[in-house]
Design an enzyme around this catalytic site. Sequence first.
Site, PDB file in Angstrom:
ATOM      1  N   CYS A  12       0.804  -1.214   0.000  1.00  0.00           N
ATOM      2  CA  CYS A  12       0.000   0.000   0.000  1.00  0.00           C
ATOM      3  C   CYS A  12       0.838   1.265   0.000  1.00  0.00           C
ATOM      4  O   CYS A  12       2.065   1.227   0.042  1.00  0.00           O
ATOM      5  CB  CYS A  12      -0.934   0.012   1.208  1.00  0.00           C
ATOM      6  N   GLY A  38      -1.109   0.360  -4.863  1.00  0.00           N
ATOM      7  CA  GLY A  38      -2.240  -0.468  -4.476  1.00  0.00           C
ATOM      8  C   GLY A  38      -3.500  -0.033  -5.184  1.00  0.00           C
ATOM      9  O   GLY A  38      -3.811   1.161  -5.230  1.00  0.00           O
ATOM     10  N   ASN A 112       1.497   1.071   6.087  1.00  0.00           N
ATOM     11  CA  ASN A 112       2.193   0.480   4.947  1.00  0.00           C
ATOM     12  C   ASN A 112       3.226  -0.485   5.491  1.00  0.00           C
ATOM     13  O   ASN A 112       4.100  -0.098   6.265  1.00  0.00           O
ATOM     14  CB  ASN A 112       2.874   1.577   4.121  1.00  0.00           C
ATOM     15  N   GLY A 113       3.132  -1.751   5.112  1.00  0.00           N
ATOM     16  CA  GLY A 113       4.091  -2.738   5.580  1.00  0.00           C
ATOM     17  C   GLY A 113       3.421  -4.021   6.016  1.00  0.00           C
ATOM     18  O   GLY A 113       2.288  -4.311   5.633  1.00  0.00           O
ATOM     19  N   TYR A 252      11.580  -1.616  -8.452  1.00  0.00           N
ATOM     20  CA  TYR A 252      10.262  -1.881  -9.025  1.00  0.00           C
ATOM     21  C   TYR A 252       9.133  -0.996  -8.493  1.00  0.00           C
ATOM     22  O   TYR A 252       8.353  -0.461  -9.260  1.00  0.00           O
ATOM     23  CB  TYR A 252       9.906  -3.346  -8.786  1.00  0.00           C
TER      24      TYR A 252
END
Length: 467
Positions: A12, A38, A112-113, A252
């Site tokens: 996310c 996301g 996030n994570g 990426y």
Amino acid sequence: MLPEIKGLNEECGIFGVFGHQDAAQLTYYGLHSLQHRGQEGTGIVVSDGKKLTGVKGEGLVSEIFTTEAMKDLEGSAAIGHVRYATAGGGGYENVQPLLFHSQTGSLALAHNGNLVNANSLKYQLESQGSIFQTSSDTEVLAHLVRRSGYPHLKDQVKNALSMLKGAYAYLIMTETELMVALDPHGLRPLSLGCLGDAYVVASETCAFDVVGAEYIRDIMPGELLIINENGLTSERFAISTTKAICTMEYIYFSRPDSNIQGINVHTARKNMGKQLAVEAPFAADVVTGVPDSSISAAIGYAEATGIPYEMGLIKNRYVGRTFIQPSQSLREQGVKMKLSAVRGVVEGKRVVMVDDSIVRGTTSRRIVNLLKEAGATEVHVVISSPPIKNPCFYGIDTSTKEELIASDKSVEQIRELIGADSLTFISVEGMMKALGQEGTNGYCLGCFTGNYPTEIYPDTLQYYYQK
């Protein structure tokens, strides 16, 4: 048989603002710029100083936040989230920010994570009477905060954060303040900016450019920022910290126009392409990159070798996320709907195809096939990441180890499976050199080397290494 098509996905992106009259609108634009992180769900929670109000749903930012929906989001502080489901899976209840109401006030969380000790903490909390409303590991923090014995929220949050293991960038908002926290290893990117007198926080700096904010600095590992009407204060919730930013952010996940720890992502990818030219020089006619994240590396490879860069592959931008997956017999046609080889560019040519990674191998095989069907006489595949041999426990969907093609196959075996004339992965040393580093200190390379910066709990290992 190779596994189904499924590429890398990041969990996310988060965005927050405090002290701006158009907080919700800014958050909308910020989330839109982070949409690549996301696409399964999104949400915004705002504060008007007295109450928290939220809107969320499963879908893209532009789908959920209609003009009508934005009317309900009034306030000078907001946090937002775009989600790709890894821990906890999908479903409306798992879309963030999570919003909790209690007698002592409201709390909104965006994360996030991925927490590697989430299950252990859940068992402990449930045995003490907690009832979880979601299957997301994000909710663990809310329960830890509310069960803390400290009188002040700041200390409750610091105590709760100290119990978490894994990767986490958190935005925590109440009616009157915004807290920002990054795990002791800084595994996920998180930056602070300003827009006039307002503070802005985002997973990537590209969001600052979109909303017109000025970058101030990166959030430090183990740091807790507290932003309220009195301004900004910085505290530590973890004394011992060892920075280990995820290298896949450069390869990426992040947008090319973002900067992470002072390194521009596009420049890093170009340097990886240049390093690949040193490690894998070929006599070829054309260099092409797999859209979109591999374009920068392909340009770098072309510049270093002098081989012309051409758009040998075109991405169809109108195959949306609701595209129905084709049946077994139509799968090859489904790939062609998403990606096309340009016959006029590759026919009769020796092609160097640059890609950022090979996860399960299926997509690479089909892209090589596309190029050869379009008349390429040779296809040499060069990859700007080392082989991904191990799962990621920190919020990247590399699934179980058995699905990673490089976990039990040699480079030559992978080359045969994807049908390339040659296959080269960048070396770990070459990747670090492209990032301007002499060693690996400060970076997480767990998916490449199997050396993780945190302890991995047994129940987590059991899932990721299942056979």
